[in-house]
Design an enzyme around this catalytic site. Structure first.
Site, PDB file in Angstrom:
ATOM      1  N   CYS A   1       0.855  -1.182   0.000  1.00  0.00           N
ATOM      2  CA  CYS A   1       0.000   0.000   0.000  1.00  0.00           C
ATOM      3  C   CYS A   1       0.895   1.238   0.000  1.00  0.00           C
ATOM      4  O   CYS A   1       1.805   1.357   0.830  1.00  0.00           O
ATOM      5  CB  CYS A   1      -0.899  -0.007   1.237  1.00  0.00           C
TER       6      CYS A   1
ATOM      7  N   CYS B   1       0.430   3.173   3.570  1.00  0.00           N
ATOM      8  CA  CYS B   1       0.855   2.665   4.885  1.00  0.00           C
ATOM      9  C   CYS B   1       1.874   1.535   4.831  1.00  0.00           C
ATOM     10  O   CYS B   1       2.284   1.028   5.870  1.00  0.00           O
ATOM     11  CB  CYS B   1      -0.363   2.219   5.685  1.00  0.00           C
TER      12      CYS B   1
ATOM     13  N   CYS C   1      -7.252  -1.279   1.621  1.00  0.00           N
ATOM     14  CA  CYS C   1      -6.158  -1.747   2.471  1.00  0.00           C
ATOM     15  C   CYS C   1      -6.730  -1.991   3.866  1.00  0.00           C
ATOM     16  O   CYS C   1      -7.393  -1.122   4.435  1.00  0.00           O
ATOM     17  CB  CYS C   1      -5.060  -0.685   2.525  1.00  0.00           C
TER      18      CYS C   1
ATOM     19  N   CYS D   1      -5.034   0.713   6.574  1.00  0.00           N
ATOM     20  CA  CYS D   1      -5.329   2.158   6.597  1.00  0.00           C
ATOM     21  C   CYS D   1      -6.648   2.535   5.936  1.00  0.00           C
ATOM     22  O   CYS D   1      -6.971   3.713   5.844  1.00  0.00           O
ATOM     23  CB  CYS D   1      -4.183   2.934   5.955  1.00  0.00           C
TER      24      CYS D   1
ATOM     25  N   CYS E   1      -8.567  -5.475  -9.452  1.00  0.00           N
ATOM     26  CA  CYS E   1      -8.213  -4.411 -10.385  1.00  0.00           C
ATOM     27  C   CYS E   1      -7.790  -3.207  -9.535  1.00  0.00           C
ATOM     28  O   CYS E   1      -8.624  -2.587  -8.876  1.00  0.00           O
ATOM     29  CB  CYS E   1      -9.432  -4.110 -11.238  1.00  0.00           C
TER      30      CYS E   1
END
Length: 132
Positions: free
Chosen positions: A42, A45, A91, A94, A114
């Site tokens: 991510c 984070c 995510c 976060c 996607c």
């Protein structure tokens, strides 16, 4: 982290996508054609999300993966925006918007995560199946 801190930490486009659930234009993402072995994290984070060994060419204009590195690394929820039935992918650490998941991917899962390139950061490694 509050919105002001996210705005300081992320680029304008990252903020729009990760915090406001926008989408980058198709065929423009930095990771669309990348074939480097490693783990995609991510961008907000650093949570490890997808191994490069699960990335495939979906011909949709966004990087696509058939599974996350661990199921608990991402969360999904219905996304009724734009009068479409879609499932949003976030995510799990976060709550950053990553993209959407569809049921038209390759086996063994049949899923297509996607994902917006700008929501990711690739950590290269020697093994495309790395699982942090």
């Amino acid at each position: 982290m509050d919105n002001a801190e996210w705005k300081k930490r992320l680029s304008e486009l990252q903020y729009k996508i990760l915090r406001e659930a926008d989408t980058e234009d198709p065929w423009t993402g930095a990771y669309l054609k990348v074939k480097t072995a490693g783990v995609y994290h991510c961008a907000a984070c650093n949570n490890p999300l997808f191994a490069s060994g699960t990335k495939f060419n979906s011909k949709t204009g966004w990087p696509s993966f058939w599974q996350p590195v661990h199921p608990e690394r991402v969360i999904t929820r219905p996304d009724p925006r734009y009068n479409m039935e879609r499932t949003e992918v976030l995510c799990a650490h976060c709550d950053g918007h990553l993209g959407h998941v569809f049921n038209d991917g390759p086996q063994p899962t049949g899923l297509r995560y996607c994902v917006n390139s700008v929501a990711l950061y690739l950590r290269p490694s020697k093994d495309a199946t790395d699982r942090p």
